[in-house]
Design an enzyme around this catalytic site. Sequence first.
Site, PDB file in Angstrom:
ATOM      1  CD  GLU A  81       4.177   0.568   6.620  1.00 27.25           C
ATOM      2  OE1 GLU A  81       4.939   1.050   7.721  1.00 27.25           O
ATOM      3  OE2 GLU A  81       3.683   1.458   5.918  1.00 27.25           O
ATOM      4  CG  ASP A 104      -0.141  -0.041   2.502  1.00 24.59           C
ATOM      5  OD1 ASP A 104       0.903  -0.782   2.649  1.00 24.59           O
ATOM      6  OD2 ASP A 104      -0.640   0.753   3.512  1.00 24.59           O
TER       7      ASP A 104
END
Length: 360
Positions: free
Chosen positions: A128, A72
Site C-alpha cells: 500500500e 506493509d
Amino acid sequence: MSEVEARLVETLLWLCNIPSPTGEERRIADAVQERVSRAPLAAPPRRHGESIVVPVTRGTGGPRIALAGHLDVVRTSHDGPPRVEGDKLYGPGASDMKSGLALMLDLLEHGAREITGTDLTLIFYAREEGPYVDNELGRVLADDPEATAVDLAVCMEPSDNKLSLGASGSIHARVTFEGRTAHSARPWQGENAIHKAGPFLTELGAREPRTVILDGLTYRTVTSATLAEGGRGRNVVPDAFTLNLNHRFSPDTSIPGAQRDIEALVAGRANIEWTDLSPSAPPHASHPLVLALKDAGVAGVEAKQAWTDVARFAALSVPAVNWGPGVNAQAHQRNEWTSIPLLAEGRAILRRFFEAIGRR
C-alpha cells in the site's frame, strides 16, 4: 491493563516484531495466513501474491462487511525494538497500520458472538505504501469476487478512531518547460527554461484552495510543485526544466476533470506527462451502515483530505470508509508509536458496531 488491552498489546507486538517494509511482506503474509487458518472460517483463506482474503462468516443473512488493512510499513528509523512504555506501544507500523490489523485479528479470534449476524471478510494486503500500480489491493479486488461483494468496506487507516469519510483524488504530473541552451555569459543566445517557469510558479504559489462541501464535510482541491529538476551545468543556460505537480482534488471531481484542471493551469506553456492517476471517493455519510459505525461511538467524523484505498472500492461502486485506532500523526514517524487506550476503545467500537448491525 485490562484483559482486552493485554490481548491487543500481545497481538500488536507480534505484528510489529515481523519486519514488513513495502515490497518485503512475504514473511508477515505467511505468518498472518497461518494464524487466521487456525480460526473457524467459512472457507479457507485465499492468497493473492502477498495478500490474503479471509472469508470469516457466510450465510448469516446480515450485512456483508469487509475490513481491509495493509501489511506493509514505510522504512523509518527506530531506536529500539517493539515495546510498551506507559500507555504507548512503539514499533514499525504501530499506528500505520498494524494497530488496525491487530483489531482485525482480535475480532476474528475473540469476536464470534459479535459477528454472528454479519457476513464478514477480512482483507490483508501488500504494497500500500508504494506506487498506486503496485498496490496489491487492486489485484485482490480484480481477482477475488468476494472482496467486492460487500455492502461496506472499512479501510483500517490510522484515524484516532475518527470516521474519516471519502478520499481526495491524487494526480502526479511531470510538467516540462522547454528552452534552448547557450553559454551563461551570453544568455540572449538561448532561452532559459527555468526562467520560463517563473510566471507559472508565481501563479501556483498564489493559488487558493478550492473548497467544496459534500455531505456536510469540507474538501479542498490543492496543487503543489513537489520536485524540480533541470540544468546541464553551472555555466549553461538550461534547455529544459521539469516540475512534479501533485494535484489533490475533491470527491466531486473525476480523473479526467482533474486532468482538465491541470491543463488549464499550465495553459500550453509546458508539456505534461501523467505519471500517477488515483481517483477520489465519495463520503457516503448517509449510508445506513456508515451511520451505524458512527453511532457505535467513533471519536468524530471528518473529511479525508488525502488519498486512501477507499477510492479503489469506490471505483467498483462499493461504499467504503476510513476508520482505525492508529494515531494519525504518528504515521511514517521515526520511533512510531500508538496509543493503547485508543486501541482498546477501537476494539469496543467494533464490538458495538457488529452487535448493532447484526440485530437488524
